[in-house]
Design a protein around this motif. Structure first.
Motif, PDB file in Angstrom:
ATOM      1  N   ALA A 135       2.326   1.721  -3.422  1.00  0.00           N
ATOM      2  CA  ALA A 135       1.292   2.113  -4.378  1.00  0.00           C
ATOM      3  C   ALA A 135       0.921   3.585  -4.188  1.00  0.00           C
ATOM      4  O   ALA A 135       0.822   4.338  -5.170  1.00  0.00           O
ATOM      5  CB  ALA A 135       0.064   1.223  -4.224  1.00  0.00           C
ATOM      6  N   ILE A 136       0.740   3.989  -2.957  1.00  0.00           N
ATOM      7  CA  ILE A 136       0.392   5.381  -2.668  1.00  0.00           C
ATOM      8  C   ILE A 136       1.525   6.310  -3.100  1.00  0.00           C
ATOM      9  O   ILE A 136       1.275   7.367  -3.690  1.00  0.00           O
ATOM     10  CB  ILE A 136       0.031   5.560  -1.180  1.00  0.00           C
ATOM     11  CG1 ILE A 136      -1.281   4.815  -0.869  1.00  0.00           C
ATOM     12  CG2 ILE A 136      -0.072   7.040  -0.812  1.00  0.00           C
ATOM     13  CD1 ILE A 136      -1.550   4.608   0.615  1.00  0.00           C
ATOM     14  N   ALA A 137       2.766   5.915  -2.845  1.00  0.00           N
ATOM     15  CA  ALA A 137       3.915   6.718  -3.268  1.00  0.00           C
ATOM     16  C   ALA A 137       3.942   6.882  -4.790  1.00  0.00           C
ATOM     17  O   ALA A 137       4.440   7.890  -5.302  1.00  0.00           O
ATOM     18  CB  ALA A 137       5.219   6.085  -2.776  1.00  0.00           C
ATOM     19  N   ALA A 138       3.383   5.907  -5.502  1.00  0.00           N
ATOM     20  CA  ALA A 138       3.309   5.963  -6.967  1.00  0.00           C
ATOM     21  C   ALA A 138       2.009   6.640  -7.428  1.00  0.00           C
ATOM     22  O   ALA A 138       1.632   6.537  -8.595  1.00  0.00           O
ATOM     23  CB  ALA A 138       3.412   4.554  -7.548  1.00  0.00           C
ATOM     24  N   ASN A 139       1.342   7.333  -6.505  1.00  0.00           N
ATOM     25  CA  ASN A 139       0.109   8.074  -6.786  1.00  0.00           C
ATOM     26  C   ASN A 139      -1.080   7.201  -7.159  1.00  0.00           C
ATOM     27  O   ASN A 139      -1.967   7.628  -7.904  1.00  0.00           O
ATOM     28  CB  ASN A 139       0.340   9.152  -7.852  1.00  0.00           C
ATOM     29  CG  ASN A 139       1.197  10.264  -7.333  1.00  0.00           C
ATOM     30  OD1 ASN A 139       0.986  10.748  -6.223  1.00  0.00           O
ATOM     31  ND2 ASN A 139       2.182  10.664  -8.110  1.00  0.00           N
ATOM     32  N   CYS A 140      -1.119   5.999  -6.636  1.00  0.00           N
ATOM     33  CA  CYS A 140      -2.241   5.097  -6.887  1.00  0.00           C
ATOM     34  C   CYS A 140      -3.231   5.150  -5.729  1.00  0.00           C
ATOM     35  O   CYS A 140      -2.843   5.334  -4.581  1.00  0.00           O
ATOM     36  CB  CYS A 140      -1.748   3.651  -7.006  1.00  0.00           C
ATOM     37  SG  CYS A 140      -0.580   3.383  -8.349  1.00  0.00           S
ATOM     38  N   HIS A 141      -4.485   4.934  -6.066  1.00  0.00           N
ATOM     39  CA  HIS A 141      -5.499   4.688  -5.053  1.00  0.00           C
ATOM     40  C   HIS A 141      -5.350   3.221  -4.659  1.00  0.00           C
ATOM     41  O   HIS A 141      -4.827   2.413  -5.438  1.00  0.00           O
ATOM     42  CB  HIS A 141      -6.898   4.948  -5.609  1.00  0.00           C
ATOM     43  CG  HIS A 141      -7.085   6.358  -6.061  1.00  0.00           C
ATOM     44  ND1 HIS A 141      -7.206   7.413  -5.183  1.00  0.00           N
ATOM     45  CD2 HIS A 141      -7.144   6.885  -7.310  1.00  0.00           C
ATOM     46  CE1 HIS A 141      -7.354   8.533  -5.865  1.00  0.00           C
ATOM     47  NE2 HIS A 141      -7.323   8.242  -7.157  1.00  0.00           N
ATOM     48  N   VAL A 165      -2.432   5.014   6.456  1.00  0.00           N
ATOM     49  CA  VAL A 165      -3.480   6.037   6.483  1.00  0.00           C
ATOM     50  C   VAL A 165      -2.862   7.422   6.289  1.00  0.00           C
ATOM     51  O   VAL A 165      -3.371   8.234   5.507  1.00  0.00           O
ATOM     52  CB  VAL A 165      -4.295   5.960   7.792  1.00  0.00           C
ATOM     53  CG1 VAL A 165      -5.230   7.156   7.929  1.00  0.00           C
ATOM     54  CG2 VAL A 165      -5.081   4.651   7.846  1.00  0.00           C
ATOM     55  N   ALA A 166      -1.769   7.699   6.972  1.00  0.00           N
ATOM     56  CA  ALA A 166      -1.111   9.003   6.849  1.00  0.00           C
ATOM     57  C   ALA A 166      -0.617   9.236   5.418  1.00  0.00           C
ATOM     58  O   ALA A 166      -0.754  10.345   4.882  1.00  0.00           O
ATOM     59  CB  ALA A 166       0.055   9.102   7.835  1.00  0.00           C
ATOM     60  N   ALA A 167      -0.070   8.209   4.804  1.00  0.00           N
ATOM     61  CA  ALA A 167       0.420   8.339   3.427  1.00  0.00           C
ATOM     62  C   ALA A 167      -0.732   8.631   2.471  1.00  0.00           C
ATOM     63  O   ALA A 167      -0.623   9.493   1.588  1.00  0.00           O
ATOM     64  CB  ALA A 167       1.156   7.072   3.001  1.00  0.00           C
ATOM     65  N   ALA A 168      -1.843   7.924   2.630  1.00  0.00           N
ATOM     66  CA  ALA A 168      -3.004   8.146   1.764  1.00  0.00           C
ATOM     67  C   ALA A 168      -3.533   9.573   1.935  1.00  0.00           C
ATOM     68  O   ALA A 168      -3.863  10.240   0.945  1.00  0.00           O
ATOM     69  CB  ALA A 168      -4.093   7.120   2.069  1.00  0.00           C
ATOM     70  N   ALA A 177       0.830  -1.209   0.000  1.00  0.00           N
ATOM     71  CA  ALA A 177       0.000   0.000   0.000  1.00  0.00           C
ATOM     72  C   ALA A 177       0.861   1.256   0.000  1.00  0.00           C
ATOM     73  O   ALA A 177       0.597   2.195  -0.751  1.00  0.00           O
ATOM     74  CB  ALA A 177      -0.942  -0.002   1.200  1.00  0.00           C
ATOM     75  N   LEU A 178       1.891   1.279   0.828  1.00  0.00           N
ATOM     76  CA  LEU A 178       2.775   2.451   0.879  1.00  0.00           C
ATOM     77  C   LEU A 178       3.456   2.692  -0.458  1.00  0.00           C
ATOM     78  O   LEU A 178       3.559   3.839  -0.916  1.00  0.00           O
ATOM     79  CB  LEU A 178       3.808   2.291   1.999  1.00  0.00           C
ATOM     80  CG  LEU A 178       3.250   2.407   3.418  1.00  0.00           C
ATOM     81  CD1 LEU A 178       4.289   1.961   4.441  1.00  0.00           C
ATOM     82  CD2 LEU A 178       2.760   3.821   3.694  1.00  0.00           C
TER      83      LEU A 178
END
Length: 139
Positions: free
Chosen positions: A86-92, A110-113, A83-84
């Motif tokens: 994916a989020i760093a790659a601007n993904c939902h 959660v903080a990253a999202a 998840a981290l």
């Protein structure tokens, strides 16, 4: 984001295969890849999912497919890490429960999202599952 959500499906067990089949059938989604650490030796890939790019390495799959969203259905000890990334790659991110294997990692996800303004959705069907509803009715 285009009209169709480009999704990378991670994990091809019961839930992963179920989600991948749904993405395959829904007009609003386009599967750009399926990732599982042992997918190339998996002889039980559903026929409707044949032909999608297969990956055994998450980082490679994320880099090559450039998804809008990542559907994480792998072992729980991979959830926060995937998840981290994916989020760093601007993904939902959609993931099957649990969010993480400990509170600290869950809070990081959660903080990253929130920091990237990415959607983070957890799958939890029990509250709407017919057997649970019946249990509540008789309980």
């Amino acid at each position: 984001m285009s009209d169709r959500v480009k999704v990378l499906v991670v994990g091809l067990g019961n839930m992963g295969a179920s989600h991948a089949s749904a993405y395959h059938r829904l007009d609003g989604f386009e599967i750009v890849g399926i990732m599982s650490r042992s997918i190339k030796s998996n002889t039980k890939i559903p026929g409707e999912l044949a032909g999608y790019p297969l990956y055994e390495d998450f980082d490679q799959a994320l880099k090559e497919t450039k998804p809008d969203a990542v559907s994480i259905n792998s072992w729980p000890n991979t959830h926060a890490e995937y998840a981290l990334k994916a989020i760093a790659a601007n993904c939902h991110v959609f993931m099957e429960k649990p969010l993480a294997t400990n509170n600290e990692d869950a809070e990081k996800v959660v903080a990253a999202a929130r920091a990237k303004n990415r959607k983070l959705v957890l799958g939890y069907i029990l509250r709407v599952h017919p057997s649970w509803i019946k249990f509540i009715e008789v309980g």
